[in-house]
Scaffold this motif. Structure first.
Motif, PDB file in Angstrom:
ATOM      1  N   TYR A 186       0.443  -0.480  -0.566  1.00  6.67           N
ATOM      2  CA  TYR A 186       0.887  -1.105   0.681  1.00  6.67           C
ATOM      3  C   TYR A 186      -0.253  -1.196   1.686  1.00  6.67           C
ATOM      4  O   TYR A 186      -0.525  -2.269   2.262  1.00  6.67           O
ATOM      5  N   PHE A 187      -0.930  -0.077   1.946  1.00  4.98           N
ATOM      6  CA  PHE A 187      -1.987  -0.085   2.955  1.00  4.98           C
ATOM      7  C   PHE A 187      -3.201  -0.911   2.507  1.00  4.98           C
ATOM      8  O   PHE A 187      -3.867  -1.533   3.339  1.00  4.98           O
ATOM      9  N   GLU A 188      -3.469  -0.919   1.225  1.00  2.00           N
ATOM     10  CA  GLU A 188      -4.569  -1.758   0.729  1.00  2.00           C
ATOM     11  C   GLU A 188      -4.205  -3.237   0.859  1.00  2.00           C
ATOM     12  O   GLU A 188      -5.012  -4.052   1.318  1.00  2.00           O
ATOM     13  N   HIS A 189      -2.998  -3.572   0.468  1.00  2.20           N
ATOM     14  CA  HIS A 189      -2.533  -4.959   0.469  1.00  2.20           C
ATOM     15  C   HIS A 189      -2.350  -5.487   1.890  1.00  2.20           C
ATOM     16  O   HIS A 189      -2.768  -6.612   2.212  1.00  2.20           O
ATOM     17  N   MET A 190      -1.757  -4.671   2.759  1.00  2.00           N
ATOM     18  CA  MET A 190      -1.379  -5.125   4.098  1.00  2.00           C
ATOM     19  C   MET A 190      -2.532  -5.060   5.092  1.00  2.00           C
ATOM     20  O   MET A 190      -2.727  -5.974   5.900  1.00  2.00           O
ATOM     21  N   PHE A 191      -3.320  -3.973   5.047  1.00  3.43           N
ATOM     22  CA  PHE A 191      -4.328  -3.742   6.083  1.00  3.43           C
ATOM     23  C   PHE A 191      -5.761  -3.612   5.561  1.00  3.43           C
ATOM     24  O   PHE A 191      -6.672  -3.332   6.348  1.00  3.43           O
ATOM     25  N   ASP A 192      -5.974  -3.758   4.254  1.00  2.00           N
ATOM     26  CA  ASP A 192      -7.309  -3.627   3.655  1.00  2.00           C
ATOM     27  C   ASP A 192      -7.859  -2.208   3.752  1.00  2.00           C
ATOM     28  O   ASP A 192      -9.073  -2.008   3.815  1.00  2.00           O
ATOM     29  N   PHE A 193      -6.981  -1.189   3.748  1.00  2.00           N
ATOM     30  CA  PHE A 193      -7.455   0.187   3.640  1.00  2.00           C
ATOM     31  C   PHE A 193      -8.024   0.408   2.242  1.00  2.00           C
ATOM     32  O   PHE A 193      -7.665  -0.300   1.298  1.00  2.00           O
ATOM     33  N   SER A 194      -8.893   1.405   2.116  1.00  2.00           N
ATOM     34  CA  SER A 194      -9.468   1.715   0.810  1.00  2.00           C
ATOM     35  C   SER A 194      -9.258   3.187   0.480  1.00  2.00           C
ATOM     36  O   SER A 194      -9.265   4.047   1.368  1.00  2.00           O
ATOM     37  N   PHE A 195      -9.078   3.477  -0.783  1.00  2.00           N
ATOM     38  CA  PHE A 195      -8.815   4.835  -1.254  1.00  2.00           C
ATOM     39  C   PHE A 195     -10.077   5.686  -1.146  1.00  2.00           C
ATOM     40  O   PHE A 195     -11.181   5.255  -1.491  1.00  2.00           O
ATOM     41  N   VAL A 196      -9.910   6.907  -0.654  1.00  2.00           N
ATOM     42  CA  VAL A 196     -11.004   7.874  -0.574  1.00  2.00           C
ATOM     43  C   VAL A 196     -10.887   8.819  -1.766  1.00  2.00           C
ATOM     44  O   VAL A 196      -9.847   9.467  -1.933  1.00  2.00           O
ATOM     45  N   PRO A 197     -11.895   8.904  -2.625  1.00  2.00           N
ATOM     46  CA  PRO A 197     -11.810   9.780  -3.800  1.00  2.00           C
ATOM     47  C   PRO A 197     -11.458  11.210  -3.441  1.00  2.00           C
ATOM     48  O   PRO A 197     -11.834  11.714  -2.373  1.00  2.00           O
ATOM     49  N   ASP A 198     -10.722  11.866  -4.333  1.00  2.10           N
ATOM     50  CA  ASP A 198     -10.225  13.216  -4.057  1.00  2.10           C
ATOM     51  C   ASP A 198     -11.342  14.215  -3.776  1.00  2.10           C
ATOM     52  O   ASP A 198     -11.142  15.184  -3.027  1.00  2.10           O
ATOM     53  N   GLN A 200     -13.926  13.823  -2.041  1.00  2.00           N
ATOM     54  CA  GLN A 200     -14.446  13.681  -0.684  1.00  2.00           C
ATOM     55  C   GLN A 200     -13.430  14.238   0.305  1.00  2.00           C
ATOM     56  O   GLN A 200     -12.879  13.527   1.131  1.00  2.00           O
ATOM     57  N   ARG A 201     -13.172  15.532   0.212  1.00  2.00           N
ATOM     58  CA  ARG A 201     -12.186  16.177   1.069  1.00  2.00           C
ATOM     59  C   ARG A 201     -12.829  17.305   1.859  1.00  2.00           C
ATOM     60  O   ARG A 201     -13.598  18.096   1.324  1.00  2.00           O
ATOM     61  N   PHE A 202     -12.478  17.363   3.112  1.00  2.00           N
ATOM     62  CA  PHE A 202     -12.931  18.446   3.974  1.00  2.00           C
ATOM     63  C   PHE A 202     -11.753  18.873   4.841  1.00  2.00           C
ATOM     64  O   PHE A 202     -10.638  18.425   4.634  1.00  2.00           O
ATOM     65  N   GLY A 203     -12.011  19.698   5.859  1.00  2.00           N
ATOM     66  CA  GLY A 203     -10.895  20.179   6.665  1.00  2.00           C
ATOM     67  C   GLY A 203     -10.173  21.302   5.945  1.00  2.00           C
ATOM     68  O   GLY A 203     -10.617  21.818   4.920  1.00  2.00           O
ATOM     69  N   ILE A 204      -9.014  21.690   6.465  1.00  2.00           N
ATOM     70  CA  ILE A 204      -8.297  22.840   5.916  1.00  2.00           C
ATOM     71  C   ILE A 204      -6.977  22.442   5.267  1.00  2.00           C
ATOM     72  O   ILE A 204      -6.269  23.291   4.754  1.00  2.00           O
ATOM     73  N   LEU A 205      -6.620  21.155   5.311  1.00  2.00           N
ATOM     74  CA  LEU A 205      -5.381  20.689   4.696  1.00  2.00           C
ATOM     75  C   LEU A 205      -5.682  19.486   3.806  1.00  2.00           C
ATOM     76  O   LEU A 205      -5.363  18.344   4.147  1.00  2.00           O
ATOM     77  N   PRO A 206      -6.297  19.721   2.657  1.00  2.00           N
ATOM     78  CA  PRO A 206      -6.757  18.608   1.813  1.00  2.00           C
ATOM     79  C   PRO A 206      -5.716  18.075   0.835  1.00  2.00           C
ATOM     80  O   PRO A 206      -6.054  17.594  -0.241  1.00  2.00           O
ATOM     81  N   LYS A 207      -4.435  18.172   1.168  1.00  2.00           N
ATOM     82  CA  LYS A 207      -3.395  17.708   0.250  1.00  2.00           C
ATOM     83  C   LYS A 207      -3.282  16.193   0.258  1.00  2.00           C
ATOM     84  O   LYS A 207      -3.794  15.517   1.139  1.00  2.00           O
ATOM     85  N   GLY A 208      -2.555  15.681  -0.746  1.00  2.00           N
ATOM     86  CA  GLY A 208      -2.180  14.276  -0.743  1.00  2.00           C
ATOM     87  C   GLY A 208      -3.304  13.323  -1.054  1.00  2.00           C
ATOM     88  O   GLY A 208      -4.319  13.678  -1.659  1.00  2.00           O
ATOM     89  N   LYS A 209      -3.123  12.084  -0.618  1.00  2.00           N
ATOM     90  CA  LYS A 209      -4.085  11.017  -0.853  1.00  2.00           C
ATOM     91  C   LYS A 209      -4.612  10.503   0.475  1.00  2.00           C
ATOM     92  O   LYS A 209      -3.875  10.387   1.452  1.00  2.00           O
ATOM     93  N   LEU A 210      -5.908  10.184   0.499  1.00  2.00           N
ATOM     94  CA  LEU A 210      -6.545   9.696   1.710  1.00  2.00           C
ATOM     95  C   LEU A 210      -6.930   8.232   1.575  1.00  2.00           C
ATOM     96  O   LEU A 210      -7.359   7.786   0.501  1.00  2.00           O
ATOM     97  N   MET A 211      -6.805   7.509   2.691  1.00  2.00           N
ATOM     98  CA  MET A 211      -7.280   6.136   2.764  1.00  2.00           C
ATOM     99  C   MET A 211      -8.096   5.976   4.038  1.00  2.00           C
ATOM    100  O   MET A 211      -7.823   6.612   5.060  1.00  2.00           O
ATOM    101  N   LYS A 212      -9.111   5.111   3.941  1.00  2.00           N
ATOM    102  CA  LYS A 212      -9.970   4.823   5.093  1.00  2.00           C
ATOM    103  C   LYS A 212      -9.681   3.426   5.603  1.00  2.00           C
ATOM    104  O   LYS A 212      -9.518   2.488   4.821  1.00  2.00           O
ATOM    105  N   SER A 213      -9.612   3.277   6.920  1.00  2.00           N
ATOM    106  CA  SER A 213      -9.395   1.964   7.513  1.00  2.00           C
ATOM    107  C   SER A 213     -10.602   1.076   7.235  1.00  2.00           C
ATOM    108  O   SER A 213     -11.725   1.570   7.079  1.00  2.00           O
ATOM    109  N   PRO A 214     -10.421  -0.247   7.177  1.00  2.00           N
ATOM    110  CA  PRO A 214     -11.544  -1.131   6.878  1.00  2.00           C
ATOM    111  C   PRO A 214     -12.633  -1.111   7.942  1.00  2.00           C
ATOM    112  O   PRO A 214     -13.786  -1.439   7.659  1.00  2.00           O
ATOM    113  N   CYS A 215     -12.280  -0.715   9.181  1.00  2.00           N
ATOM    114  CA  CYS A 215     -13.288  -0.609  10.237  1.00  2.00           C
ATOM    115  C   CYS A 215     -14.037   0.721  10.159  1.00  2.00           C
ATOM    116  O   CYS A 215     -15.066   0.907  10.824  1.00  2.00           O
TER     117      CYS A 215
END
Length: 292
Positions: A186-198, A200-215
């Protein structure tokens, strides 16, 4: 969650067909605006303006705008449980709001009927998860949407500095079991977000899947319920806001001085990579993440 580092080699620009350029505002819906306002002020936000005709208040610190919607005629406010605040909308800065809305509608988005009254600004929107909305805003530079619909609070600094230089880092969305692939698409199709490989995780709550905004200005984190959870009691929703800070320790110290409490345990405690505030009013928490 954190923004992936830049690579040395030349990488083609990501498609950004909406001209997405960051987050203009995030909105909470609540029937307890004073209680939520105190939580936000502890986090460094300051009330700077009030809507001309609705029970809506604009809070701000640094480049972050946060709207508290307590209008009794708004269905999202009426739907809140026991007055617990919910993140009811995220407004994206785009090149052209009408064109962005039209494109999303062509891609299958559901339109939100405008509730704008006479002399109020119409901000196009589509439906998001759990009754939330995604707005499209193209007025944020010389003129802003607040110039029309809001009245500044007298004697209040309209541009208070951000605590420890904090800025919007991203949004955490809770999703249904087995729904990661659907929402990634949905986010890739609708807003051109891109998947962040697993990895590439930092912080203290690295669960789930990450996406980066096109900007490249913010991230979106998708988290499924744990296998043992009752999925009927874990609806899809926008769960919490991520705040970026160059020095997380300094931000934590400044917020603690304001009375903000952080989750601390053997598995989770504030550190240089990130921190999590204790939930307030049953539903409001903020995640601090290191941001270069």
């Amino acid at each position: 969650m954190t923004l992936p580092s830049q690579h040395r080699e030349s990488v083609p620009d990501m498609p950004n067909r909406l001209g997405l350029d960051g987050i203009e505002f995030i909105e909470y819906a609540t029937s307890r605006p004073q209680a939520l306002g105190q939580v936000l002020e502890n986090m460094g936000f300051r009330p700077v303006a009030r809507h001309r005709s609705r029970e809506v208040t604009l809070y701000r610190q640094g480049g972050m705008n946060l709207v508290v919607n307590a209008s009794p005629d708004d269905a999202r406010v009426s739907a809140t449980t026991d007055g617990q605040p919910v993140i009811s909308a995220v407004a994206f800065r785009v090149r052209d709001a009408l064109q962005s809305h039209t494109r999303c509608m062509e891609l299958g988005a559901w339109n939100v009927t405008s509730q704008a009254q006479a002399m109020e600004l119409h901000i196009p929107a589509i439906h998001g998860p759990g009754g939330s909305r995604f707005y499209f805003v193209d007025r944020w530079q010389e003129f802003s949407i607040y110039d029309i619909d809001f009245k500044p609070i007298p004697t209040v600094d309209q541009h208070p500095e951000a605590t420890a230089g904090m800025s919007y880092f991203g949004v955490v969305q809770y999703i249904g079991a087995g729904r990661s692939a659907d929402w990634l698409a949905y986010f890739e199709h609708m807003f051109d977000f891109s998947f962040v490989p697993d990895e590439q995780r930092f912080g203290i709550l690295p669960k789930g899947k990450l996406m980066k905004s096109p900007c490249g200005n913010f991230l979106w984190q998708l988290i499924e319920p744990d296998p043992w959870m009752d999925t009927d009691e874990s609806p899809e929703c926008l769960q919490r806001i991520g705040l970026g800070a160059v020095d997380v320790g300094a931000a934590v110290s400044a917020l603690k001085a304001r009375g903000v409490e952080f989750v601390e345990s053997t598995q989770l405690h504030p550190e240089d990579r990130g921190a999590l505030t204790r939930s307030a009013l049953g539903s409001v928490s903020f995640e601090l993440v290191h941001k270069d």
